[in-house]
Design a protein around this motif. Structure first.
Motif, PDB file in Angstrom:
ATOM      1  N   GLN A 153       0.832  -1.220   0.000  1.00 14.95           N
ATOM      2  CA  GLN A 153       0.000   0.000   0.000  1.00 14.95           C
ATOM      3  C   GLN A 153       0.856   1.255   0.000  1.00 14.95           C
ATOM      4  O   GLN A 153       0.522   2.255  -0.622  1.00 14.95           O
ATOM      5  N   ALA A 154       1.988   1.199   0.752  1.00 15.78           N
ATOM      6  CA  ALA A 154       2.871   2.367   0.842  1.00 15.78           C
ATOM      7  C   ALA A 154       3.873   2.399  -0.307  1.00 15.78           C
ATOM      8  O   ALA A 154       4.786   3.229  -0.313  1.00 15.78           O
ATOM      9  N   GLU A 155       3.713   1.465  -1.248  1.00 16.82           N
ATOM     10  CA  GLU A 155       4.594   1.348  -2.413  1.00 16.82           C
ATOM     11  C   GLU A 155       6.050   1.156  -1.999  1.00 16.82           C
ATOM     12  O   GLU A 155       6.957   1.814  -2.523  1.00 16.82           O
ATOM     13  N   LEU A 156       6.251   0.262  -1.029  1.00 16.86           N
ATOM     14  CA  LEU A 156       7.605  -0.046  -0.558  1.00 16.86           C
ATOM     15  C   LEU A 156       7.927  -1.502  -0.872  1.00 16.86           C
ATOM     16  O   LEU A 156       7.019  -2.333  -0.975  1.00 16.86           O
ATOM     17  N   ARG A 157       9.252  -1.778  -0.987  1.00 12.22           N
ATOM     18  CA  ARG A 157       9.678  -3.152  -1.203  1.00 12.22           C
ATOM     19  C   ARG A 157      10.014  -3.801   0.132  1.00 12.22           C
ATOM     20  O   ARG A 157      10.382  -3.103   1.090  1.00 12.22           O
ATOM     21  N   THR A 158       9.916  -5.130   0.197  1.00  5.98           N
ATOM     22  CA  THR A 158      10.239  -5.893   1.410  1.00  5.98           C
ATOM     23  C   THR A 158      11.634  -5.525   1.925  1.00  5.98           C
ATOM     24  O   THR A 158      11.845  -5.375   3.120  1.00  5.98           O
ATOM     25  N   ALA A 159      12.577  -5.354   0.981  1.00  6.02           N
ATOM     26  CA  ALA A 159      13.970  -5.085   1.365  1.00  6.02           C
ATOM     27  C   ALA A 159      14.130  -3.737   2.062  1.00  6.02           C
ATOM     28  O   ALA A 159      15.128  -3.487   2.736  1.00  6.02           O
ATOM     29  N   GLN A 160      13.135  -2.845   1.907  1.00  3.46           N
ATOM     30  CA  GLN A 160      13.250  -1.523   2.534  1.00  3.46           C
ATOM     31  C   GLN A 160      12.847  -1.515   4.006  1.00  3.46           C
ATOM     32  O   GLN A 160      13.030  -0.517   4.696  1.00  3.46           O
ATOM     33  N   LEU A 161      12.270  -2.620   4.468  1.00  6.63           N
ATOM     34  CA  LEU A 161      11.878  -2.698   5.878  1.00  6.63           C
ATOM     35  C   LEU A 161      13.109  -3.047   6.711  1.00  6.63           C
ATOM     36  O   LEU A 161      13.697  -4.109   6.531  1.00  6.63           O
ATOM     37  N   THR A 162      13.507  -2.146   7.635  1.00  5.17           N
ATOM     38  CA  THR A 162      14.749  -2.380   8.379  1.00  5.17           C
ATOM     39  C   THR A 162      14.524  -2.851   9.807  1.00  5.17           C
ATOM     40  O   THR A 162      15.437  -3.365  10.435  1.00  5.17           O
ATOM     41  N   ALA A 163      13.325  -2.648  10.356  1.00  8.66           N
ATOM     42  CA  ALA A 163      13.088  -3.121  11.728  1.00  8.66           C
ATOM     43  C   ALA A 163      11.604  -3.332  11.979  1.00  8.66           C
ATOM     44  O   ALA A 163      10.757  -2.617  11.438  1.00  8.66           O
ATOM     45  N   ILE A 164      11.320  -4.347  12.783  1.00 13.15           N
ATOM     46  CA  ILE A 164       9.943  -4.614  13.207  1.00 13.15           C
ATOM     47  C   ILE A 164       9.933  -4.626  14.737  1.00 13.15           C
ATOM     48  O   ILE A 164      10.709  -5.347  15.361  1.00 13.15           O
ATOM     49  N   GLY A 165       9.070  -3.818  15.332  1.00 10.05           N
ATOM     50  CA  GLY A 165       8.878  -3.843  16.783  1.00 10.05           C
ATOM     51  C   GLY A 165       7.567  -4.551  17.063  1.00 10.05           C
ATOM     52  O   GLY A 165       6.563  -4.266  16.410  1.00 10.05           O
ATOM     53  N   LEU A 166       7.570  -5.489  17.998  1.00 12.45           N
ATOM     54  CA  LEU A 166       6.371  -6.290  18.267  1.00 12.45           C
ATOM     55  C   LEU A 166       6.111  -6.360  19.771  1.00 12.45           C
ATOM     56  O   LEU A 166       6.985  -6.777  20.536  1.00 12.45           O
ATOM     57  N   GLY A 167       4.928  -5.924  20.189  1.00 10.87           N
ATOM     58  CA  GLY A 167       4.520  -6.051  21.590  1.00 10.87           C
ATOM     59  C   GLY A 167       3.603  -7.253  21.741  1.00 10.87           C
ATOM     60  O   GLY A 167       2.689  -7.430  20.933  1.00 10.87           O
ATOM     61  N   VAL A 168       3.854  -8.093  22.744  1.00 13.01           N
ATOM     62  CA  VAL A 168       3.038  -9.298  22.966  1.00 13.01           C
ATOM     63  C   VAL A 168       2.584  -9.365  24.426  1.00 13.01           C
ATOM     64  O   VAL A 168       3.304  -8.934  25.326  1.00 13.01           O
ATOM     65  N   PRO A 169       1.384  -9.929  24.669  1.00  8.29           N
ATOM     66  CA  PRO A 169       0.851  -9.920  26.034  1.00  8.29           C
ATOM     67  C   PRO A 169       1.375 -11.062  26.908  1.00  8.29           C
ATOM     68  O   PRO A 169       0.641 -11.970  27.250  1.00  8.29           O
ATOM     69  N   GLY A 170       2.654 -11.018  27.255  1.00  8.45           N
ATOM     70  CA  GLY A 170       3.223 -12.035  28.128  1.00  8.45           C
ATOM     71  C   GLY A 170       4.654 -11.696  28.477  1.00  8.45           C
ATOM     72  O   GLY A 170       5.216 -10.738  27.943  1.00  8.45           O
ATOM     73  N   PRO A 171       5.267 -12.478  29.378  1.00  8.40           N
ATOM     74  CA  PRO A 171       6.653 -12.201  29.766  1.00  8.40           C
ATOM     75  C   PRO A 171       7.638 -12.559  28.657  1.00  8.40           C
ATOM     76  O   PRO A 171       7.655 -13.690  28.184  1.00  8.40           O
ATOM     77  N   VAL A 172       8.437 -11.584  28.215  1.00  7.42           N
ATOM     78  CA  VAL A 172       9.378 -11.775  27.116  1.00  7.42           C
ATOM     79  C   VAL A 172      10.811 -11.738  27.647  1.00  7.42           C
ATOM     80  O   VAL A 172      11.182 -10.813  28.367  1.00  7.42           O
ATOM     81  N   GLU A 173      11.585 -12.750  27.261  1.00 15.34           N
ATOM     82  CA  GLU A 173      13.022 -12.710  27.535  1.00 15.34           C
ATOM     83  C   GLU A 173      13.618 -11.812  26.462  1.00 15.34           C
ATOM     84  O   GLU A 173      13.724 -12.211  25.298  1.00 15.34           O
ATOM     85  N   PHE A 174      13.975 -10.588  26.869  1.00 18.73           N
ATOM     86  CA  PHE A 174      14.270  -9.551  25.865  1.00 18.73           C
ATOM     87  C   PHE A 174      15.479  -9.908  24.997  1.00 18.73           C
ATOM     88  O   PHE A 174      15.525  -9.577  23.824  1.00 18.73           O
ATOM     89  N   THR A 175      16.460 -10.604  25.584  1.00 12.87           N
ATOM     90  CA  THR A 175      17.669 -10.912  24.812  1.00 12.87           C
ATOM     91  C   THR A 175      17.385 -11.875  23.658  1.00 12.87           C
ATOM     92  O   THR A 175      18.047 -11.827  22.627  1.00 12.87           O
ATOM     93  N   SER A 176      16.400 -12.782  23.829  1.00 17.80           N
ATOM     94  CA  SER A 176      16.126 -13.757  22.760  1.00 17.80           C
ATOM     95  C   SER A 176      14.851 -13.437  21.996  1.00 17.80           C
ATOM     96  O   SER A 176      14.581 -14.015  20.945  1.00 17.80           O
TER      97      SER A 176
END
Ligand code: ZN
Length: 430
Positions: A153-176
């Motif tokens: 939709q934003a007329e971007l290519r997959t390769a242009q995505l440099t980071a994904i931030g994801l919040g999840v409802p549970g305890p996350v071991e941040f290092t892994s």
């Protein structure tokens, strides 16, 4: 994780040391360049003079550092700012072409995804219902498809995505970036979320964090918490959790689960919790618990209004309790006050312990009306030390339900340029 212990000194592997350090956390860049990037991330476009003042570097050093960042393609000059007398200074901002980021706010029952440029400007966005119990393969497959669609939709290519931030409802071991024994979504225990998303978006770093931490980051960057050094964000939804901002950065504790307040015991004779313990705060005060207690009172004939709603729908939600209270139902009001009191009492202990300046109340249940906030405030003020509450503000999230996706974008932006926690094999910045 390997912990090396030698002669009374405990040292952690480099990657782990980086996790809770707000300055080093951000980038693989030299410290001086990372400081400049952090300043622009927090305040928007700035002149070299502003940057020199903020960082404490000399004007000459700042010119050199800014030059390096422009050469690396991370910053660009975007025109002139306001003059303080003399020539108008040129402003520096992120190079929008350097890359794009995705923010994903995954709740127990919904998912909200946005694609943005590095300045945080949202280019495309989509929300839909989700069921985390469908398991990580199904849910992450759907998230992958949504991100791909938003990039298109934003007329971007997959390769242009440099980071994904994801919040999840549970305890996350941040290092892994893995959920560890999540009570709300046991199917996800130990699942390699970063590797799964990176299989679809190989140029992206993937940073996974607990949803309350992510929302706290969102409120810190662009909501109620802007400029506040120490605060909590309490998410009240299907569960209850808190994100802690300490010294202007997310505090995750040793392993990532700092702030998991939903499993504080508030009633030794209370119901059994999904975590296996008894009387946890969320078994009595979270959304489903509030709805369940309301249904019980409705069935006992104590509240005609709630009984009417129960008969019409076949079930009750926390929102129904809020609506009944707003319509003057005494039982509904009592139930909300009781939830607020229990949450407030748990928070009072934390207020004495941490002395925050602000508590932000967020999550789906925060939308049920003003009474919840009033009861939380009352219990906190009643049970905390006067010095700890002297300058304390307690308020609903300014971003409302947007805090999650805004925070997920901020998380992605913070890690867009360098290897980071949750990503052992991140590619080098291009
Ligand atoms: Zn529990």
């Amino acid at each position: 994780m390997n912990v090396i212990i030698s002669k009374n000194k405990i040292s952690l592997p480099r990657k782990a040391q980086r996790v809770n350090n707000p300055t080093l956390e951000s980038l693989n860049l030299p410290t001086d360049e990372a400081a400049v990037v952090d300043a622009i991330r927090q305040r928007g476009a700035l002149s070299r003079t502003d940057l020199a003042t903020i960082s404490g570097y000399s004007r000459a050093k700042m010119t050199a550092v800014a030059g390096n960042l422009i050469e690396k393609g991370i910053l660009v000059e975007i025109g002139a700012g306001e003059s303080q007398g003399g020539r108008r200074p040129r402003l520096l901002n992120f190079n929008a072409n350097q890359g794009y980021i995705a923010g994903v706010d995954l709740g127990a029952t919904s998912v909200d995804v946005a694609v943005a440029d590095l300045t945080g400007k949202i280019l495309a966005r989509h929300s839909e219902a989700a069921d985390v119990h469908a398991g990580p393969q199904v849910v992450l497959g759907r998230i992958t498809a949504i991100i791909a669609e938003l990039l298109a939709q934003a007329e971007l290519r997959t390769a242009q995505l440099t980071a994904i931030g994801l919040g999840v409802p549970g305890p996350v071991e941040f290092t892994s970036g893995r959920l560890i024994a999540p009570p709300l979504m046991p199917e996800w225990d130990g699942f390699p979320i970063p590797a799964t998303l990176r299989a679809a978006f190989p140029n992206s770093r993937v940073i996974v964090d607990n949803d309350a931490n992510v929302m706290a980051l969102g409120e810190l960057v662009s909501g109620t918490g802007v400029g506040v050094e120490h605060f909590f964000l309490v998410k009240i939804g299907t569960g209850i959790g808190a994100g802690i901002i300490c010294n202007g950065a997310v505090f995750r504790g040793s392993d990532g689960c700092a702030g998991d307040i939903g499993h504080i015991c508030v009633d030794r004779a209370g119901p059994v919790c999904r975590c296996g313990n008894v009387g946890c705060l969320e078994t009595i005060a979270a959304g489903p618990a509030l709805a369940e207690r309301a249904a019980e009172r409705a069935r006992n004939g104590q509240s005609p209004k709630l009984a009417q709603r129960l008969a019409a729908q076949g079930y009750l939600l926390a929102e129904d309790v809020g609506a009944a209270a707003a319509a003057g139902d005494r039982v509904a009001l009592e139930l909300i006050q009781e939830s607020g009191r229990l949450i407030g009492e748990a928070l009072a202990g934390l207020v004495n312990f941490f002395n925050p300046r602000l508590i932000v109340i967020a999550g789906g249940v925060s939308g049920i009306g003003h009474q919840l906030l009033a009861s939380i405030k009352q219990a906190v003020l009643h049970r905390s030390l006067p010095l700890a509450t002297k300058g304390l503000r307690i308020d609903y999230a300014a971003l409302g339900m947007d805090a999650g996706v805004r925070g997920a974008l901020a998380l992605a932006s913070k890690h867009a340029f360098g290897a980071t926690a949750g990503e052992a094999s991140a590619p080098a910045p291009r």
